[in-house]
Motif scaffolding. Structure first.
Motif, short mmCIF file in Angstrom:
data_model
loop_
_atom_site.label_atom_id
_atom_site.label_comp_id
_atom_site.label_asym_id
_atom_site.label_seq_id
_atom_site.Cartn_x
_atom_site.Cartn_y
_atom_site.Cartn_z
N PHE A 197 0.83 -1.20 0.00
CA PHE A 197 0.00 0.00 0.00
C PHE A 197 0.87 1.26 0.00
N GLY A 198 1.96 1.20 0.74
CA GLY A 198 2.82 2.37 0.90
C GLY A 198 3.55 2.80 -0.36
N ILE A 199 3.75 1.88 -1.30
CA ILE A 199 4.51 2.24 -2.50
C ILE A 199 3.60 2.77 -3.61
N TYR A 200 2.29 2.72 -3.39
CA TYR A 200 1.35 3.21 -4.39
C TYR A 200 1.06 4.69 -4.17
N SER A 201 1.26 5.48 -5.22
CA SER A 201 0.94 6.90 -5.14
C SER A 201 -0.58 7.08 -5.28
N THR A 202 -1.04 8.31 -5.01
CA THR A 202 -2.47 8.60 -5.18
C THR A 202 -2.89 8.36 -6.62
N GLU A 203 -2.03 8.76 -7.59
CA GLU A 203 -2.35 8.55 -9.00
C GLU A 203 -2.49 7.06 -9.32
N ASN A 204 -1.60 6.25 -8.76
CA ASN A 204 -1.66 4.80 -8.99
C ASN A 204 -2.97 4.22 -8.48
N ILE A 205 -3.39 4.65 -7.30
CA ILE A 205 -4.62 4.12 -6.71
C ILE A 205 -5.83 4.60 -7.50
N GLN A 206 -5.83 5.87 -7.89
CA GLN A 206 -6.93 6.38 -8.70
C GLN A 206 -7.03 5.62 -10.02
N SER A 207 -5.88 5.26 -10.57
CA SER A 207 -5.86 4.50 -11.83
C SER A 207 -6.53 3.14 -11.66
N GLU A 208 -6.41 2.55 -10.47
CA GLU A 208 -7.04 1.25 -10.21
C GLU A 208 -8.56 1.36 -10.28
N PHE A 209 -9.11 2.43 -9.71
CA PHE A 209 -10.56 2.62 -9.74
C PHE A 209 -11.04 2.93 -11.16
N LYS A 210 -10.27 3.71 -11.87
CA LYS A 210 -10.62 4.02 -13.26
C LYS A 210 -10.53 2.75 -14.12
N ARG A 211 -9.54 1.95 -13.86
CA ARG A 211 -9.37 0.69 -14.59
C ARG A 211 -10.55 -0.24 -14.38
N TYR A 212 -11.08 -0.25 -13.16
CA TYR A 212 -12.22 -1.12 -12.87
C TYR A 212 -13.49 -0.64 -13.56
N GLY A 213 -13.59 0.69 -13.77
CA GLY A 213 -14.76 1.22 -14.47
C GLY A 213 -15.32 2.51 -13.92
N TYR A 214 -14.92 2.88 -12.71
CA TYR A 214 -15.44 4.09 -12.09
C TYR A 214 -14.88 5.34 -12.79
N ASP A 215 -15.70 6.38 -12.84
CA ASP A 215 -15.33 7.62 -13.54
C ASP A 215 -14.49 8.50 -12.63
N MET A 216 -13.28 8.04 -12.30
CA MET A 216 -12.40 8.75 -11.39
C MET A 216 -11.28 9.42 -12.17
N GLU A 217 -11.00 10.69 -11.82
CA GLU A 217 -9.90 11.42 -12.45
C GLU A 217 -8.57 10.99 -11.82
N VAL A 218 -7.56 10.81 -12.65
CA VAL A 218 -6.22 10.47 -12.15
C VAL A 218 -5.45 11.79 -12.02
N SER A 219 -5.62 12.42 -10.86
CA SER A 219 -5.10 13.77 -10.66
C SER A 219 -4.03 13.86 -9.59
N GLY A 220 -3.96 12.87 -8.72
CA GLY A 220 -3.02 12.93 -7.60
C GLY A 220 -3.61 13.59 -6.37
N GLU A 221 -4.84 14.08 -6.47
CA GLU A 221 -5.54 14.69 -5.35
C GLU A 221 -6.91 14.04 -5.19
N TRP A 222 -7.34 13.87 -3.93
CA TRP A 222 -8.65 13.28 -3.69
C TRP A 222 -9.70 14.39 -3.66
N SER A 223 -10.43 14.53 -4.76
CA SER A 223 -11.47 15.54 -4.87
C SER A 223 -12.75 15.05 -4.21
N GLU A 224 -13.73 15.94 -4.09
CA GLU A 224 -15.04 15.54 -3.54
C GLU A 224 -15.69 14.49 -4.42
N LYS A 225 -15.52 14.62 -5.73
CA LYS A 225 -16.06 13.62 -6.66
C LYS A 225 -15.42 12.25 -6.40
N ASP A 226 -14.09 12.25 -6.20
CA ASP A 226 -13.39 10.99 -5.92
C ASP A 226 -13.88 10.34 -4.63
#
Length: 262
Positions: A197-226
């Motif tokens: 978990f510690g080696i994954y950046s915010t962008e990496n984790i966001q990419s996982e949700f986007k990869r699964y299908g969720y409409d998440m922006e890969v921005s490096g910041e956790w927005s209200e939408k995220d």
């Protein structure tokens, strides 16, 4: 002479004849796919009578309705080849306006109601769970629906909708009836590791949700939408702790799901 004129007329008429027959056998195109790609589950948030009235007389609809009465049939309200108005503003897997590509199933359930002691969640009847499983199995086979494309309204409209709610038995449907997506324990246990978990950046984790299908922006910041997407994901896969925050358990779940289905 008259005979010759008739013969010539027949020949000329034959030359100008048009074949209006539709042939759907001789040639078949490969460039096509099924219109129906998703099954979306909802609860009605009202009782049987109001649900029926709303879905048959109002400006919303679904393909199927499952009431609280076990002896009732599964009611089909809209033909499967027509669009029902059940998804609204929605997106998943890069597709928007999922009314175009989905079948909607409404289950009569009061959802969440306010009481003197606070909010009350209303469980689904056993007959509703079994009818839902039967119907999804039938539709999934007919349209070759992928397991992870069997979704709740909350998955495709995070923050705007919460149905079918935290009491909908997604895990049971998968384990008992083989319906929908769920992660394997062996994969979850592998990724449930603070070092990974510690080696994954915010962008990496966001990419996982986007990869699964969720409409998440890969921005490096956790927005209200995220955060709304995280809540929707937890509502589906971890309803006992809907925090809207990324943590080790949520991380392990999305990684395990992508490992299994992607």
């Amino acid at each position: 002479m008259q005979l010759i004129i008739v013969v010539i007329s027949i020949i000329l008429t034959g030359c100008s004849m048009v074949n209006y027959e539709v042939d759907n056998v001789t040639y078949t195109a490969k460039g096509k796919n099924q219109r129906v790609k998703f099954i979306i589950l909802h609860y009605t948030a009202c009782d049987d009578k109001i649900s029926i009235d709303t879905l048959t007389k109002g400006n919303v609809s679904s393909h199927y309705l499952i009431t609280t009465h076990k002896w009732d049939p599964i009611f089909q309200l809209v033909p499967e080849n027509e669009r029902a108005w059940h998804a609204g503003i929605s997106s998943f897997q890069g597709r928007s306006n999922l009314n175009d590509t989905s079948i909607g199933i409404e289950i009569v359930n009061l959802g969440v109601s306010e009481t003197e002691g606070g909010l009350k969640l209303h469980p689904f009847h056993e007959s509703q769970i079994r009818k839902t499983a039967y119907l999804i199995k039938k539709l999934s086979k007919k349209y070759k629906i992928e397991p992870k494309n069997i979704l709740g309204h909350s998955d495709i409209s995070p923050g705007r909708k919460i149905d079918p709610g935290p009491l909908f038995p997604w895990e049971r449907l998968h384990r008992e009836f083989g319906i929908g997506a769920w992660y394997d324990s062996i994969d979850f246990n592998f990724y449930y590791d603070s070092a990974i978990f510690g080696i994954y950046s915010t962008e990496n984790i966001q990419s996982e949700f986007k990869r699964y299908g969720y409409d998440m922006e890969v921005s490096g910041e956790w927005s209200e939408k995220d955060k709304k997407i995280l809540k929707a994901f937890q509502l589906h896969f971890r309803p006992k702790n809907i925090s809207g925050e990324i943590d080790l358990e949520t991380f392990a779940m999305i990684k395990a799901l992508n490992h299994k289905y992607r």
